[in-house]
Write a protein that holds these residues in place. Structure first.
Motif, PDB file in Angstrom:
ATOM      1  N   LEU A  12       0.800  -1.141  -0.032  1.00 35.75           N
ATOM      2  CA  LEU A  12       0.546  -0.217   0.091  1.00 35.75           C
ATOM      3  C   LEU A  12       1.146   1.169   0.257  1.00 35.75           C
ATOM      4  N   VAL A  13       2.191   0.798   0.860  1.00 39.24           N
ATOM      5  CA  VAL A  13       3.014   2.828   1.056  1.00 39.24           C
ATOM      6  C   VAL A  13       3.887   2.127  -0.157  1.00 39.24           C
ATOM      7  N   GLU A  14       3.696   1.997  -1.794  1.00 44.51           N
ATOM      8  CA  GLU A  14       5.058   2.041  -2.347  1.00 44.51           C
ATOM      9  C   GLU A  14       3.829   2.741  -3.426  1.00 44.51           C
ATOM     10  N   ARG A  15       2.177   2.038  -2.620  1.00 47.66           N
ATOM     11  CA  ARG A  15       1.466   2.009  -4.011  1.00 47.66           C
ATOM     12  C   ARG A  15       1.226   3.379  -4.291  1.00 47.66           C
ATOM     13  N   GLY A  16       0.925   4.085  -2.579  1.00 47.55           N
ATOM     14  CA  GLY A  16       1.808   5.857  -2.984  1.00 47.55           C
ATOM     15  C   GLY A  16       2.096   6.597  -2.614  1.00 47.55           C
ATOM     16  N   LEU A  17       3.467   6.614  -2.440  1.00 48.15           N
ATOM     17  CA  LEU A  17       4.703   6.558  -3.610  1.00 48.15           C
ATOM     18  C   LEU A  17       4.269   7.133  -4.282  1.00 48.15           C
ATOM     19  N   GLN A  18       4.177   6.091  -5.035  1.00 48.03           N
ATOM     20  CA  GLN A  18       3.399   6.126  -6.806  1.00 48.03           C
ATOM     21  C   GLN A  18       2.885   6.765  -7.175  1.00 48.03           C
ATOM     22  N   LEU A  19       2.034   7.141  -6.456  1.00 44.92           N
ATOM     23  CA  LEU A  19       0.547   8.273  -6.472  1.00 44.92           C
ATOM     24  C   LEU A  19       0.961   9.649  -6.231  1.00 44.92           C
ATOM     25  N   GLN A  20       1.878   9.572  -5.549  1.00 46.78           N
ATOM     26  CA  GLN A  20       2.098  10.727  -4.802  1.00 46.78           C
ATOM     27  C   GLN A  20       3.314  11.360  -6.336  1.00 46.78           C
ATOM     28  N   GLU A  21       4.282  10.567  -6.634  1.00 44.50           N
ATOM     29  CA  GLU A  21       5.287  10.677  -7.991  1.00 44.50           C
ATOM     30  C   GLU A  21       4.786  11.659  -8.815  1.00 44.50           C
ATOM     31  N   ALA A  22       2.967  11.056  -8.701  1.00 44.81           N
ATOM     32  CA  ALA A  22       2.412  11.486  -9.859  1.00 44.81           C
ATOM     33  C   ALA A  22       1.496  13.151  -9.912  1.00 44.81           C
ATOM     34  N   GLY A  23       1.984  12.949  -9.234  1.00 42.20           N
ATOM     35  CA  GLY A  23       1.396  14.761  -7.918  1.00 42.20           C
ATOM     36  C   GLY A  23      -0.797  14.274  -7.693  1.00 42.20           C
ATOM     37  N   GLN A  24      -0.701  13.366  -7.567  1.00 46.96           N
ATOM     38  CA  GLN A  24      -2.173  13.456  -6.855  1.00 46.96           C
ATOM     39  C   GLN A  24      -2.399  14.116  -5.134  1.00 46.96           C
ATOM     40  N   SER A  25      -2.968  14.417  -4.940  1.00 48.71           N
ATOM     41  CA  SER A  25      -3.091  14.784  -3.607  1.00 48.71           C
ATOM     42  C   SER A  25      -3.558  14.065  -2.901  1.00 48.71           C
ATOM     43  N   TYR A  26      -2.971  14.533  -1.581  1.00 50.87           N
ATOM     44  CA  TYR A  26      -3.186  13.081  -0.442  1.00 50.87           C
ATOM     45  C   TYR A  26      -4.812  12.424  -0.085  1.00 50.87           C
ATOM     46  N   GLN A  27      -5.560  13.572   0.073  1.00 47.94           N
ATOM     47  CA  GLN A  27      -7.024  12.630   0.064  1.00 47.94           C
ATOM     48  C   GLN A  27      -7.337  11.519  -1.179  1.00 47.94           C
ATOM     49  N   GLU A  28      -7.328  12.052  -2.605  1.00 46.82           N
ATOM     50  CA  GLU A  28      -7.065  11.363  -3.634  1.00 46.82           C
ATOM     51  C   GLU A  28      -6.501   9.901  -4.250  1.00 46.82           C
ATOM     52  N   ILE A  29      -5.180   9.690  -3.020  1.00 41.22           N
ATOM     53  CA  ILE A  29      -3.830   8.985  -2.582  1.00 41.22           C
ATOM     54  C   ILE A  29      -4.596   7.773  -1.459  1.00 41.22           C
ATOM     55  N   ALA A  30      -5.131   8.401  -0.338  1.00 43.17           N
ATOM     56  CA  ALA A  30      -5.708   7.685   1.076  1.00 43.17           C
ATOM     57  C   ALA A  30      -7.296   6.893   0.435  1.00 43.17           C
ATOM     58  N   ALA A  31      -8.165   7.857  -0.479  1.00 43.70           N
ATOM     59  CA  ALA A  31      -8.881   6.999  -1.556  1.00 43.70           C
ATOM     60  C   ALA A  31      -8.787   5.440  -2.549  1.00 43.70           C
ATOM     61  N   ALA A  32      -7.892   5.949  -3.006  1.00 46.62           N
ATOM     62  CA  ALA A  32      -7.193   5.259  -3.953  1.00 46.62           C
ATOM     63  C   ALA A  32      -6.895   4.000  -3.038  1.00 46.62           C
ATOM     64  N   LEU A  33      -6.129   3.887  -2.062  1.00 40.44           N
ATOM     65  CA  LEU A  33      -5.847   2.951  -1.437  1.00 40.44           C
ATOM     66  C   LEU A  33      -6.567   2.295  -0.023  1.00 40.44           C
ATOM     67  N   ARG A  34      -7.664   2.490  -0.661  1.00 34.29           N
ATOM     68  CA  ARG A  34      -8.809   2.237   0.808  1.00 34.29           C
ATOM     69  C   ARG A  34      -9.107   1.388  -0.989  1.00 34.29           C
ATOM     70  N   GLY A  35      -8.599   1.666  -1.257  1.00 33.29           N
ATOM     71  CA  GLY A  35      -9.764   0.830  -2.362  1.00 33.29           C
ATOM     72  C   GLY A  35      -9.049  -0.270  -2.849  1.00 33.29           C
ATOM     73  N   MET A  36      -7.452  -0.863  -2.907  1.00 32.36           N
ATOM     74  CA  MET A  36      -7.152  -1.062  -3.171  1.00 32.36           C
ATOM     75  C   MET A  36      -6.721  -2.284  -2.121  1.00 32.36           C
ATOM     76  N   VAL A  37      -7.089  -1.876  -1.271  1.00 30.34           N
ATOM     77  CA  VAL A  37      -7.151  -3.385   0.230  1.00 30.34           C
ATOM     78  C   VAL A  37      -7.698  -4.103   0.159  1.00 30.34           C
ATOM     79  N   SER A  38      -9.554  -4.221  -0.584  1.00 24.79           N
ATOM     80  CA  SER A  38      -9.913  -5.218  -0.902  1.00 24.79           C
ATOM     81  C   SER A  38      -9.196  -6.464  -2.115  1.00 24.79           C
ATOM     82  N   LYS A  39      -7.820  -5.969  -2.982  1.00 23.40           N
ATOM     83  CA  LYS A  39      -7.533  -6.653  -3.259  1.00 23.40           C
ATOM     84  C   LYS A  39      -6.649  -7.339  -3.059  1.00 23.40           C
ATOM     85  N   PHE A  40      -6.478  -7.272  -1.903  1.00 22.02           N
ATOM     86  CA  PHE A  40      -5.032  -8.020  -1.275  1.00 22.02           C
ATOM     87  C   PHE A  40      -5.088  -9.735  -1.162  1.00 22.02           C
ATOM     88  N   ARG A  41      -4.213 -10.494  -1.541  1.00 25.18           N
ATOM     89  CA  ARG A  41      -4.302 -12.088  -1.555  1.00 25.18           C
ATOM     90  C   ARG A  41      -3.316 -12.583  -0.581  1.00 25.18           C
TER      91      ARG A  41
END
Length: 282
Positions: A128-157
Motif C-alpha cells: 500500500l505504501v509503495e503504491r501510495g508513493l507512486q501516486l504521490q510522485e504522479a501528483g495526486q493529492s493526499y486525499q486522492e491517494i488515501a481513497a485509492a489505497l482504500r480501494g486497493m485493500v480489497s485486492k490483497f491476497r
C-alpha cells in the motif's frame, strides 16, 4: 513547514522494503514485545536471532502490545510541524489495537490524518505504501491517494504456511488437542488474512512438501487467471526456503517478479520460526 510533502506513518508489523527503508518521509512506530516481565521494542532492541533463540529456549510467555496513544501523539506533533499531510497505514484492527491507538494519538496532538486500515500486515502494508508513493510522485493529492489505497485493500491476497505449531499454541490460536494432533500427524496449516482483516485457517496439508506445492499452485493460478505480476515472499528465519519457493514458482511463471523479506519480530512472536507466506495485490 515542508510544502507539498506527505508523511507516511506505519507500524513495525510492516515489512520494510528498500523503498520504504530508505525513504525520508516514511516513519515507523514500533510494536512492543514482552517476554514475561521483560519488554522490548520491535526492530530496536531485539534482533531476529535473539527472538528465535528465546522462542526455542525460553520458558517465559511471549506476547505483543500496540504503541500507546501518547507515543503516537508525540510523533504526530512532530510530523504536524514538518508536513502538511499525513497518511497512516496500520496492521488490521481485527488483529491489533494499533490503529485505535494511532487515531487516539492524532486526537491528542490535534492533527489531521488520513487513516487506512490495511486489513493485513507485513507486506500487505508495504504494498500500500509503495503504491501510495507512486501516486504521490504522479501528483495526486493526499486525499486522492488515501481513497485509492482504500480501494486497493480489497485486492490483497495471501497464503501463510505456518512452520511451527508451537507459537500458535502458546498464543492461544490452537487448543492442546489441535496442537497434539497437528504435531503427531505432521499437519501443515495454511492460514489466511480474510477480506475482513481476520486470521482464519484456510486448509490443512499433510507433509511439508505438499504444503510448499500448495503455495506454488496458488501463485501460478493467480498468474494465469488474474494477471499477477509481483509477489512478496515473507519468511521467519527461512531465507533458503523462501528462495527455493521463488525458483519453483518461476519454473512455471517465469515473468513474475519477487520481493523476499523477513517478517518483523513482532509477527514472528505469533507465527513462529520457519513460517513462509506468499502475499500480493491483484
Amino acid at each position: 513547514m515542508t510544502m507539498n510533502k506527505i508523511a507516511w506513518l506505519i507500524d513495525s508489523s510492516a515489512y520494510l522494503s528498500n523503498t520504504l527503508k530508505d525513504h525520508p518521509d516514511v516513519y515507523v512506530i514500533p510494536i512492543n514485545i514482552h517476554f514475561g516481565l521483560e519488554q522490548f521494542v520491535d526492530g530496536v532492541d531485539l534482533t531476529h536471532e535473539q527472538l528465535y533463540d528465546r522462542i526455542r529456549n525460553g520458558t517465559a510467555s511471549i506476547k505483543t502490545s500496540q504503541p500507546s496513544a501518547g507515543e503516537f501523539a508525540l510523533l504526530y506533533e512532530k510530523l504536524g510541524k514538518e508536513y502538511n499531510s499525513i497518511i497512516a497505514i496500520h496492521v488490521s484492527k481485527s488483529l491489533s489495537g494499533t490503529l485505535s491507538s494511532s487515531i487516539s494519538g492524532a486526537g491528542i496532538a490535534q492533527v489531521q490524518v488520513e487513516f487506512i486500515d490495511s486489513l493485513s500486515l507485513s507486506a500487505g502494508i508495504t504494498g500500500l505504501v509503495e503504491r501510495g508513493l507512486q501516486l504521490q510522485e504522479a501528483g495526486q493529492s493526499y486525499q486522492e491517494i488515501a481513497a485509492a489505497l482504500r480501494g486497493m485493500v480489497s485486492k490483497f491476497r495471501n497464503y501463510i504456511l505456518i512452520g511451527n505449531l508451537t507459537q500458535l499454541y502458546k498464543g492461544g490460536r490452537l487448543s492442546s488437542v489441535q496442537f497434539y494432533l497437528g504435531s503427531l500427524l505432521k499437519i501443515k496449516p495454511v492460514i489466511q488474512i480474510t477480506p475482513q482483516g481476520e486470521l482464519k485457517e484456510l486448509d490443512k496439508v499433510r507433509s511439508h512438501k505438499k504444503a510448499i506445492q500448495y503455495l506454488i499452485n496458488k501463485a501460478v493460478e493467480a498468474s494465469v487467471n488474474d494477471g499477477l505480476q509481483h509477489v512478496y515472499i515473507m519468511h521467519a528465519n527461512a531465507e533458503q526456503q523462501a528462495n527455493d519457493l521463488k525458483e519453483a514458482i518461476l519454473q512455471q511463471a517465469p515473468h513474475l517478479q519477487f520481493t523476499i523479506g523477513e517478517i518483523s519480530t513482532s509477527l514472528a512472536v505469533h507465527a513462529g520460526e520457519d513460517t513462509v507466506a506468499l502475499l500480493w495485490y491483484l
